[in-house]
Design a protein around this motif. Structure first.
Motif, PDB file in Angstrom:
ATOM      1  N   LYS A   1      13.290  15.732 105.888  1.00  0.00           N
ATOM      2  CA  LYS A   1      13.607  14.389 106.114  1.00  0.00           C
ATOM      3  C   LYS A   1      13.038  13.642 107.619  1.00  0.00           C
ATOM      4  O   LYS A   1      12.546  12.336 107.512  1.00  0.00           O
ATOM      5  CB  LYS A   1      15.008  13.910 106.069  1.00  0.00           C
ATOM      6  CG  LYS A   1      15.548  13.871 104.514  1.00  0.00           C
ATOM      7  CD  LYS A   1      16.870  13.338 104.370  1.00  0.00           C
ATOM      8  CE  LYS A   1      17.172  13.084 102.730  1.00  0.00           C
ATOM      9  NZ  LYS A   1      18.503  12.511 102.714  1.00  0.00           N
TER      10      LYS A   1
ATOM     11  N   ASP B   1      11.831   5.491  96.065  1.00  0.00           N
ATOM     12  CA  ASP B   1      12.297   6.980  95.713  1.00  0.00           C
ATOM     13  C   ASP B   1      11.810   7.245  94.275  1.00  0.00           C
ATOM     14  O   ASP B   1      11.007   7.689  93.985  1.00  0.00           O
ATOM     15  CB  ASP B   1      13.707   6.994  96.001  1.00  0.00           C
ATOM     16  CG  ASP B   1      14.166   8.493  95.598  1.00  0.00           C
ATOM     17  OD1 ASP B   1      13.743   9.423  96.492  1.00  0.00           O
ATOM     18  OD2 ASP B   1      14.710   8.697  94.769  1.00  0.00           O
ATOM     19  N   ARG B   2      12.836   6.726  93.530  1.00  0.00           N
ATOM     20  CA  ARG B   2      12.861   6.828  91.941  1.00  0.00           C
ATOM     21  C   ARG B   2      13.171   5.706  91.226  1.00  0.00           C
ATOM     22  O   ARG B   2      14.078   4.811  91.681  1.00  0.00           O
ATOM     23  CB  ARG B   2      13.616   7.835  91.611  1.00  0.00           C
ATOM     24  CG  ARG B   2      13.119   9.459  92.026  1.00  0.00           C
ATOM     25  CD  ARG B   2      13.779  10.368  91.158  1.00  0.00           C
ATOM     26  NE  ARG B   2      14.350  10.267  89.745  1.00  0.00           N
ATOM     27  CZ  ARG B   2      14.967  11.150  88.996  1.00  0.00           C
ATOM     28  NH1 ARG B   2      15.589  11.875  89.717  1.00  0.00           N
ATOM     29  NH2 ARG B   2      14.888  11.156  87.752  1.00  0.00           N
TER      30      ARG B   2
ATOM     31  N   ILE C   1      16.032   3.272  95.387  1.00  0.00           N
ATOM     32  CA  ILE C   1      16.267   3.733  93.887  1.00  0.00           C
ATOM     33  C   ILE C   1      16.398   2.348  93.319  1.00  0.00           C
ATOM     34  O   ILE C   1      17.250   1.552  93.642  1.00  0.00           O
ATOM     35  CB  ILE C   1      17.612   4.584  93.781  1.00  0.00           C
ATOM     36  CG1 ILE C   1      17.560   5.636  94.557  1.00  0.00           C
ATOM     37  CG2 ILE C   1      17.698   4.861  92.272  1.00  0.00           C
ATOM     38  CD1 ILE C   1      18.830   6.453  94.667  1.00  0.00           C
TER      39      ILE C   1
ATOM     40  N   ARG D   1       9.449  13.070 106.974  1.00  0.00           N
ATOM     41  CA  ARG D   1       8.953  11.870 106.001  1.00  0.00           C
ATOM     42  C   ARG D   1       9.476  10.728 107.055  1.00  0.00           C
ATOM     43  O   ARG D   1       8.699   9.560 106.907  1.00  0.00           O
ATOM     44  CB  ARG D   1      10.011  12.142 105.096  1.00  0.00           C
ATOM     45  CG  ARG D   1       9.952  10.859 103.901  1.00  0.00           C
ATOM     46  CD  ARG D   1       8.398  10.953 103.197  1.00  0.00           C
ATOM     47  NE  ARG D   1       8.289  10.062 102.292  1.00  0.00           N
ATOM     48  CZ  ARG D   1       7.391   8.793 102.572  1.00  0.00           C
ATOM     49  NH1 ARG D   1       7.269   8.901 103.583  1.00  0.00           N
ATOM     50  NH2 ARG D   1       7.150   7.981 101.568  1.00  0.00           N
TER      51      ARG D   1
ATOM     52  N   HIS E   1      17.667  11.561  98.436  1.00  0.00           N
ATOM     53  CA  HIS E   1      16.481  10.429  98.151  1.00  0.00           C
ATOM     54  C   HIS E   1      16.141   9.940  99.395  1.00  0.00           C
ATOM     55  O   HIS E   1      16.676  10.195 100.600  1.00  0.00           O
ATOM     56  CB  HIS E   1      17.206   9.308  97.538  1.00  0.00           C
ATOM     57  CG  HIS E   1      18.301   8.297  98.114  1.00  0.00           C
ATOM     58  ND1 HIS E   1      19.495   9.018  98.306  1.00  0.00           N
ATOM     59  CD2 HIS E   1      18.135   7.494  98.832  1.00  0.00           C
ATOM     60  CE1 HIS E   1      19.984   8.302  99.174  1.00  0.00           C
ATOM     61  NE2 HIS E   1      19.317   6.964  99.383  1.00  0.00           N
ATOM     62  N   VAL E   2      14.609   9.663  99.274  1.00  0.00           N
ATOM     63  CA  VAL E   2      14.064   9.108 100.302  1.00  0.00           C
ATOM     64  C   VAL E   2      13.515   7.409 100.053  1.00  0.00           C
ATOM     65  O   VAL E   2      12.833   7.334  98.943  1.00  0.00           O
ATOM     66  CB  VAL E   2      12.982   9.792 100.982  1.00  0.00           C
ATOM     67  CG1 VAL E   2      12.010   8.975 101.867  1.00  0.00           C
ATOM     68  CG2 VAL E   2      13.373  11.261 101.330  1.00  0.00           C
TER      69      VAL E   2
ATOM     70  N   THR F   1      15.921   7.771 106.545  1.00  0.00           N
ATOM     71  CA  THR F   1      15.188   7.988 105.373  1.00  0.00           C
ATOM     72  C   THR F   1      15.937   7.262 104.127  1.00  0.00           C
ATOM     73  O   THR F   1      15.230   7.060 102.978  1.00  0.00           O
ATOM     74  CB  THR F   1      14.804   9.442 104.712  1.00  0.00           C
ATOM     75  OG1 THR F   1      16.118  10.102 104.754  1.00  0.00           O
ATOM     76  CG2 THR F   1      14.016  10.028 105.639  1.00  0.00           C
TER      77      THR F   1
END
Length: 337
Positions: free
Chosen positions: A188, A309-310, A333, A191, A329-330, A161
């Motif tokens: 995960k 992710d973000r 970023i 995901r 996280h996945v 991930t």
């Protein structure tokens, strides 16, 4: 001579760096001179910068930038070209691009080699564009060029991930591979299967060597993409089929491994690996051409998109690094400049 958009490029900019190695808290935003593009370079007004594991390792003092590169972290960016260095005909001023850079991405402006820029189509958001170059260049070179991946092969990826892991999964599926990944939790693993992995192994709950043997009916995998090294290497080799290829791209588990070379010989294994940042500009330009020819049509069509992710503000780079190191996280970023 350089061509610029008159009166729109400031002399200084906000950029994130650090004075001494350490934890995420050493990162801070400060004022820096806007770089000037040299021959073969463009200046990009950065929209987003990708956050990658090598940035973390650089911040820790273990991965210095190559000679001549910016000391600021950041290996991939997206944005708009605002100035051209001598000899540059493309990309043009005003064109949206994403680019692989050797450093300096955590900034409002960043230099990039013109021949390491990729055009950003209208249907690709700039945050997603910034999340592509580092993983795309890394996976294409290591899985498909060094690992000789071809349709019908089975690929084992650790960290399914992560940014690299998710890109390896998606590219693998688009090019006809069976993809097995390892992850650190049932969530995960779920995901990773959503991203496209055929099989996901929770390495904390089961032995991935035994699971690979079960999944492949004892045959093993054709390629291992290894980001761990250390004592994982011995276990990875047990997962390989005859003529298997083991490709190491990071050493998160240690720089040394014990290998039975008699097994390597008898099973005709290939052990290889690479780092991207220190490679020559010529090599990276050729790799960019390979990607434009083989992979970029999948980006243009919308078939390939990074897993996001973000996004953090540029000034919050320390929080972004802490988030990456937390391991929850996945996907990718990014920092918004």
């Amino acid at each position: 001579m350089q061509e610029v958009i008159a009166d729109t490029i400031p002399q200084t900019m906000t950029a994130v760096g650090f004075d001494e190695p350490g934890g995420p808290e050493v990162l801070y935003a400060g004022e820096h001179a806007v770089p000037v593009p040299g021959p073969g370079e463009v200046l990009v007004k950065v929209a987003f910068a990708g956050v990658n594991r090598p940035d973390v390792v650089q911040r820790q003092g273990k991965y210095p930038p190559p000679p001549g590169a910016s000391p600021l972290p950041g290996l991939e960016i997206s944005g708009t070209v605002v100035a051209l260095g001598e000899g540059v005909r493309a990309p043009a001023i005003g064109e949206r691009v994403c680019a692989l850079v050797a450093g300096g991405g955590y900034a409002q402006y960043c230099k990039a080699r013109a021949d390491q820029c990729l055009p950003v189509p209208a249907n690709l958001a700039l945050d997603e564009a910034a999340a592509l170059p580092e993983t795309l260049f890394t996976v294409w070179h290591n899985v498909f060029e060094r690992g000789y991946a071809r349709e019908g092969d089975t690929l084992l990826v650790h960290g399914g991930t992560s940014g690299i892991g998710s890109m390896a999964t998606m590219l693998g599926k688009l090019f006809g591979l069976t993809v097995i990944v390892t992850c650190g939790s049932p969530e995960k693993c779920a995901r990773a299967r959503e991203i496209g992995a055929d099989h996901a192994i929770d390495y904390k709950a089961s032995d991935f060597v035994e699971e690979v043997a079960r999944i492949t009916g004892g045959r093993g995998v054709d390629i291992v993409l290894d980001m761990v090294a250390g004592d994982y290497v011995k276990r990875n080799l047990k997962c390989l089929a005859m003529d298997g290829r083991h490709v190491t791209i990071a050493v998160q588990g240690g720089i040394k491994a014990e290998v039975n070379m008699a097994v390597v010989m008898s099973r005709r294994y290939t052990l290889t690996g690479s780092t991207l940042r220190s490679r020559s500009d010529t090599f990276k330009a050729l790799l960019a051409q390979e990607i434009i020819a083989n992979v970029w049509p999948l980006v243009l069509s919308g078939e390939l998109r990074p897993v996001m992710d973000r996004s953090f503000a540029l000034a919050d780079a320390a929080r972004a690094h802490a988030h990456m190191e937390d391991g929850g996280h996945v996907g990718k970023i990014v920092l918004e400049a």
